[in-house]
Design a protein around this motif. Structure first.
Motif, short mmCIF file in Angstrom:
data_model
loop_
_atom_site.label_atom_id
_atom_site.label_comp_id
_atom_site.label_asym_id
_atom_site.label_seq_id
_atom_site.Cartn_x
_atom_site.Cartn_y
_atom_site.Cartn_z
N ILE A 228 -0.20 4.80 -32.86
CA ILE A 228 -1.36 4.82 -31.95
C ILE A 228 -1.31 6.08 -31.07
O ILE A 228 -2.31 6.81 -30.95
CB ILE A 228 -1.38 3.54 -31.07
CG1 ILE A 228 -1.70 2.32 -31.95
CG2 ILE A 228 -2.39 3.66 -29.94
CD1 ILE A 228 -1.43 0.98 -31.29
N ASP A 229 -0.14 6.35 -30.49
CA ASP A 229 -0.01 7.55 -29.63
C ASP A 229 -0.38 8.81 -30.40
O ASP A 229 -1.08 9.68 -29.91
CB ASP A 229 1.43 7.67 -29.10
CG ASP A 229 1.77 6.57 -28.11
OD1 ASP A 229 2.97 6.38 -27.83
OD2 ASP A 229 0.84 5.88 -27.65
N HIS A 230 0.10 8.90 -31.66
CA HIS A 230 -0.13 10.14 -32.43
C HIS A 230 -1.59 10.26 -32.88
O HIS A 230 -2.21 11.31 -32.71
CB HIS A 230 0.79 10.17 -33.65
CG HIS A 230 0.93 11.53 -34.25
ND1 HIS A 230 1.73 12.51 -33.71
CD2 HIS A 230 0.34 12.09 -35.33
CE1 HIS A 230 1.65 13.61 -34.44
NE2 HIS A 230 0.80 13.39 -35.42
N LEU A 231 -2.14 9.17 -33.40
CA LEU A 231 -3.52 9.24 -33.91
C LEU A 231 -4.51 9.50 -32.79
O LEU A 231 -5.51 10.18 -32.96
CB LEU A 231 -3.86 7.94 -34.64
CG LEU A 231 -3.11 7.69 -35.95
CD1 LEU A 231 -3.37 6.29 -36.47
CD2 LEU A 231 -3.49 8.74 -37.00
N ARG A 232 -4.22 8.97 -31.62
CA ARG A 232 -5.15 9.16 -30.49
C ARG A 232 -5.12 10.60 -29.97
O ARG A 232 -6.13 11.14 -29.56
CB ARG A 232 -4.76 8.23 -29.33
CG ARG A 232 -5.33 6.83 -29.43
CD ARG A 232 -4.97 6.04 -28.20
NE ARG A 232 -5.64 4.73 -28.14
CZ ARG A 232 -5.13 3.69 -27.48
NH1 ARG A 232 -3.97 3.82 -26.82
NH2 ARG A 232 -5.77 2.53 -27.48
N ALA A 233 -3.93 11.25 -30.05
CA ALA A 233 -3.76 12.50 -29.29
C ALA A 233 -3.59 13.75 -30.14
O ALA A 233 -3.91 14.84 -29.68
CB ALA A 233 -2.54 12.37 -28.37
#
Ligand code: SF4
Length: 428
Positions: A228-233
């Motif tokens: 989630i952190d990677h896909l969002r940012a």
């Protein structure tokens, strides 16, 4: 004139004043390229260089050579290529009976080009995109990025990734801390194959594996948080990939991964979710596609069942399941890439090429990543000698040309394609 390379006992590389370079199969058919930036030259312990003597017109083994005032027992030399390049010829040498098994690198034929005054290697530049350039990875700021991320997040999977990023220098793990392009999510400590050249687990008699297999498989929650952190940012080719060098086979943990993917897709629609897999469990792959997986990369050394199974040593699956996974992924609309582990002299045999072209055409594969298999050449040739599809060599360049011809729009490259690139190549 392409002069033979040799190394002294300290690993210092020299070119021979008279002897010309040979490749494993004799005189090279292809023209070498200047040694790519970030490539290295490696001395091969327990292996004597074999060169061509223009005076006698024959191949000779270099068992001794004078360097300045001393006489040296020379070692053969090979190049190790950076990402984006595919090896087209193997180094020529004679293996001594006391020779150790070589560590897992893709040893490539190399020489000294006297005319151009530089080192050369037999290699094809199969992916020119620069986002995997070694100069943009392992940068001085990375340890600080890792430290800050670990300080702000108690996710145990991040601790594994910090080791991968700093110790193994895995670029995908580093991207997780750079927060860009393709990030890594290792998922499984177990595997249902026993690849001869496995890079994360080797038998005692094998060479040291280049990665230590992860000890504990992560919970779905921890995988989801990283995703989630990677896909969002992450800007660029935003993607997360299950199935990394430090782990076993992710499909053996399909339920946990599916749960992580659902959590990611509940949090964001951004980017791509990919799996690098041996394709052993088609129904598990279907489970992940149901959950939201949109891309997969299936690894193989051959589309010829005997050679595939002799190398992968599969447990409770076979080549048929791998092919079914490729077919299923395409049918379900997932971007389907093959991670083709190439080995000149085997993969470019007429029979092997026919099988690969038939697979790519019949299953409508989207991309072939032409990687160089990282293994002691003699270890692999011992496996392939009695199991490959055979036929005369056509050469790696010709193999790639035929693959392109077998499937209109097939992408040949070494790196995963981001969503934008897929759309463009599909449009084209
Ligand atoms: S599939 Fe991967 S993890 Fe499993 S044995 Fe082969 S290389 Fe190792």
């Amino acid at each position: 004139m392409l002069k033979l390379l040799f190394a002294d006992e300290r690993g210092q590389v020299y070119e021979h004043p008279e002897l010309l370079a040979l490749v494993r199969d004799g005189l090279p058919v292809d023209v070498p390229v200047p040694l790519p930036q970030h490539a290295t030259l490696a001395a091969l312990p327990g292996r004597r260089p074999v060169g061509f003597d223009p005076a006698s017109g024959s191949a000779v083994e270099l068992s001794e050579v004078r360097v300045g005032k001393k006489v040296v027992k020379p070692m053969a030399v090979a190049a190790v290529l950076p990402p984006g390049w595919t090896r087209s010829e193997l180094p020529a040498y004679r293996k001594l009976s006391i020779a150790p098994v070589l560590p897992q690198w893709a040893y490539t034929a190399a020489a000294w080009d006297e005319t151009r005054g530089l080192h050369v290697a037999w290699a094809l530049h199969t992916d020119k995109r620069t986002h995997w350039d070694p100069s943009t990875h392992s940068t001085p700021d990375l340890p600080g990025l890792v430290r800050d991320r670990l300080a702000g997040d108690d996710n145990p999977l991040l601790r594994q990734l910090s080791r991968c990023a700093l110790e193994y220098r895995c670029f995908t793990a580093q991207n997780t801390f750079y927060v860009r392009d393709e990030g890594a999510i290792p998922a499984s400590s177990g595997c249902n194959a026993r690849c001869v050249g496995c890079i994360s687990e080797q038998p005692p008699e094998g060479p040291p594996s280049s990665h230590e297999r992860i000890g504990k498989s992560p919970d779905a929650e921890f995988m989801a948080r990283i995703g989630i952190d990677h896909l969002r940012a992450a800007p660029g080719r935003t993607m997360v990939s299950f199935g990394q060098g430090c782990e076993g086979e992710p499909l053996t943990r399909a339920r946990e991964i599916a749960s992580a993917i659902r959590a990611m897709r509940a949090a964001t629609r951004r980017g791509s979710i990919n799996i690098n897999t041996n394709g052993s469990l088609p129904s598990s792959l279907a489970l992940l596609i149901d959950a939201g997986l949109d891309a997969c990369r299936i690894s193989l050394n051959s589309a010829h069942k005997p050679l595939y199974e002799a190398y992968y040593q599969p447990i409770n699956y076979g080549w048929e399941e791998v092919r079914e996974s490729i077919r299923l992924a395409r049918r379900r609309g997932a971007y389907t890439a093959l991670n083709l582990l190439t080995f000149p002299g085997v993969t470019d045999q007429e029979g092997e090429a026919e099988k690969l072209c038939e697979l790519v055409a019949r299953e409508r594969v989207d991309q072939v990543q032409a990687r160089s298999l990282a293994i002691d050449p003699d270890q692999y040739l011992a496996v392939a000698a009695r199991t490959s599809a055979g036929g005369p060599r056509i050469g790696m360049r010709e193999l790639l040309r035929r693959l392109r011809g077998a499937r209109k729009g097939l992408v040949i490259g070494n790196f995963a394609r981001g969503l934008g690139e897929r759309a463009r190549s599909a449009g084209a």
